[in-house]
Motif scaffolding. Structure first.
Motif, PDB file in Angstrom:
ATOM      1  N   LEU A  40       0.944  -1.373   0.213  1.00 36.63           N
ATOM      2  CA  LEU A  40       0.058  -0.023   0.007  1.00 36.63           C
ATOM      3  C   LEU A  40       0.931   1.408   0.073  1.00 36.63           C
ATOM      4  O   LEU A  40       0.593   2.083  -0.832  1.00 36.63           O
ATOM      5  N   GLY A  41       1.683   1.266   1.025  1.00 34.10           N
ATOM      6  CA  GLY A  41       2.647   2.555   0.796  1.00 34.10           C
ATOM      7  C   GLY A  41       3.379   3.058  -0.392  1.00 34.10           C
ATOM      8  O   GLY A  41       3.205   3.960  -0.753  1.00 34.10           O
ATOM      9  N   PRO A  42       4.427   1.762  -0.802  1.00 33.83           N
ATOM     10  CA  PRO A  42       5.146   2.233  -1.806  1.00 33.83           C
ATOM     11  C   PRO A  42       4.346   2.521  -3.052  1.00 33.83           C
ATOM     12  O   PRO A  42       4.572   3.134  -4.037  1.00 33.83           O
ATOM     13  N   ALA A  43       2.953   2.030  -3.274  1.00 31.92           N
ATOM     14  CA  ALA A  43       2.339   1.886  -4.478  1.00 31.92           C
ATOM     15  C   ALA A  43       1.549   3.261  -4.459  1.00 31.92           C
ATOM     16  O   ALA A  43       1.584   3.786  -5.449  1.00 31.92           O
ATOM     17  N   THR A  44       1.259   3.649  -3.287  1.00 27.88           N
ATOM     18  CA  THR A  44       0.705   4.997  -3.222  1.00 27.88           C
ATOM     19  C   THR A  44       1.659   6.179  -3.543  1.00 27.88           C
ATOM     20  O   THR A  44       1.341   6.895  -4.098  1.00 27.88           O
ATOM     21  N   ALA A  77       7.993   4.935   2.305  1.00 25.11           N
ATOM     22  CA  ALA A  77       6.585   5.195   1.980  1.00 25.11           C
ATOM     23  C   ALA A  77       5.534   4.356   3.044  1.00 25.11           C
ATOM     24  O   ALA A  77       4.606   4.547   3.393  1.00 25.11           O
ATOM     25  N   SER A  78       6.172   3.030   3.303  1.00 28.60           N
ATOM     26  CA  SER A  78       5.449   2.146   4.358  1.00 28.60           C
ATOM     27  C   SER A  78       5.225   3.046   5.650  1.00 28.60           C
ATOM     28  O   SER A  78       4.265   2.968   6.371  1.00 28.60           O
ATOM     29  N   LEU A  79       6.643   3.710   5.992  1.00 26.73           N
ATOM     30  CA  LEU A  79       6.461   4.458   7.422  1.00 26.73           C
ATOM     31  C   LEU A  79       5.471   5.630   7.401  1.00 26.73           C
ATOM     32  O   LEU A  79       4.884   5.946   8.227  1.00 26.73           O
ATOM     33  N   LEU A  80       5.296   6.239   6.064  1.00 32.07           N
ATOM     34  CA  LEU A  80       4.419   7.383   5.879  1.00 32.07           C
ATOM     35  C   LEU A  80       2.986   7.055   6.012  1.00 32.07           C
ATOM     36  O   LEU A  80       2.057   7.632   6.657  1.00 32.07           O
ATOM     37  N   VAL A  81       2.831   5.778   5.354  1.00 25.73           N
ATOM     38  CA  VAL A  81       1.301   5.526   4.995  1.00 25.73           C
ATOM     39  C   VAL A  81       0.685   4.487   6.006  1.00 25.73           C
ATOM     40  O   VAL A  81      -0.729   4.744   6.455  1.00 25.73           O
ATOM     41  N   LEU A  82       1.351   3.555   6.451  1.00 28.40           N
ATOM     42  CA  LEU A  82       0.664   2.683   7.188  1.00 28.40           C
ATOM     43  C   LEU A  82       0.066   2.801   8.466  1.00 28.40           C
ATOM     44  O   LEU A  82      -0.755   2.530   8.978  1.00 28.40           O
ATOM     45  N   PRO A  83       0.741   3.873   9.259  1.00 28.57           N
ATOM     46  CA  PRO A  83       0.260   4.306  10.553  1.00 28.57           C
ATOM     47  C   PRO A  83      -1.136   4.843  10.257  1.00 28.57           C
ATOM     48  O   PRO A  83      -1.926   4.762  11.099  1.00 28.57           O
ATOM     49  N   ALA A  84      -1.190   5.752   9.255  1.00 31.71           N
ATOM     50  CA  ALA A  84      -2.552   6.323   9.046  1.00 31.71           C
ATOM     51  C   ALA A  84      -3.505   5.423   8.550  1.00 31.71           C
ATOM     52  O   ALA A  84      -4.898   5.616   8.833  1.00 31.71           O
ATOM     53  N   ALA A  85      -2.995   4.549   7.779  1.00 35.66           N
ATOM     54  CA  ALA A  85      -4.052   3.355   7.576  1.00 35.66           C
ATOM     55  C   ALA A  85      -4.881   2.501   8.529  1.00 35.66           C
ATOM     56  O   ALA A  85      -5.935   2.245   8.559  1.00 35.66           O
ATOM     57  N   LEU A  86      -3.690   2.292   9.462  1.00 31.87           N
ATOM     58  CA  LEU A  86      -4.057   1.762  10.599  1.00 31.87           C
ATOM     59  C   LEU A  86      -5.162   2.543  11.457  1.00 31.87           C
ATOM     60  O   LEU A  86      -6.143   1.828  12.170  1.00 31.87           O
ATOM     61  N   VAL A  87      -4.770   3.825  11.675  1.00 33.14           N
ATOM     62  CA  VAL A  87      -5.701   4.577  12.617  1.00 33.14           C
ATOM     63  C   VAL A  87      -7.208   4.875  11.664  1.00 33.14           C
ATOM     64  O   VAL A  87      -8.142   4.620  12.207  1.00 33.14           O
TER      65      VAL A  87
END
Length: 209
Positions: A40-44, A77-87
């Motif tokens: 999800l992160g790197p693709a986004t 990108a994973s560190l940027l996107v995944l926490p927000a996706a989890l929230v």
């Protein structure tokens, strides 16, 4: 309007539509290739990077140029996107759960909904910010929050665009695998680049460039 001009505009609109479909497809392919969570992160980020270049009228070979960005930005990108996706997942789950419990849980349900809207308004700035500016990783969400709060009109426009795409997708779910994600990334990037330009011009006029 004369027919040649109308024909040119129709061709341009069709070209942009095809671009959004291609962006949607490659985003889905690489998100799924990473098992969704890791993809999800790197693709986004890769999709936003290419969308920014497209908005700047650069020539892009989508399938050839997506992979290098995806690979290079995999960790950040994973560190940027995944926490927000989890929230966001937790907030949506809370909202649905509290809605099922009935009106006695109206206050926490509304609080979850408001938090989700705030997250969406801030998050709508993050992808374009990451593609457009070179900042420390921790600074993107902070800068996005600053823009969302200080430029509420821009945030409302982004939320309305997101709501329109979400509504269309809910009415016709087939749009999700066809164009919805690509259309949002494309429109989100196009709008944010203009908001960034306006903000930079405003700061420059105040001598804060």
């Amino acid at each position: 309007m004369n027919h040649p001009a109308l024909s040119i505009r129709i061709q341009a609109a069709c070209s942009e539509l095809i671009w959004a479909v291609r962006l949607n497809l490659i985003w889905l392919v690489f998100t799924l290739a990473g098992g969704v969570i890791l993809g999800l992160g790197p693709a986004t980020v890769a999709a936003y990077t290419l969308a920014r270049r497209h908005a700047r009228n650069e020539t892009i070979q989508v399938w050839r140029e997506f992979w290098p960005v995806y690979r290079r930005e995999f960790v950040r990108a994973s560190l940027l996107v995944l926490p927000a996706a989890l929230v966001a997942t937790v907030l949506v789950g809370n909202y649905l759960y509290l809605s099922a419990l009935g009106p006695d849980h109206g206050a926490p349900r509304i609080a979850s909904f408001v938090a989700l809207i705030v997250l969406a308004g801030v998050g709508a700035h993050v992808g374009p910010l990451y593609a457009h500016y070179d900042l420390p990783l921790w600074a993107y969400w902070l800068k996005a929050a600053q823009l969302a709060l200080l430029r509420p009109a821009s945030s409302v426009i982004l939320l309305l665009a997101l709501s329109a795409i979400a509504f269309a997708t809910s009415v016709a779910p087939i749009l999700a695998p066809m164009i919805s994600f690509g259309a949002w990334i494309y429109l989100n990037t196009w709008l944010c680049l203009r908001f960034f330009q306006e903000n930079e011009a405003r700061l420059l006029s105040k001598g804060n460039s």
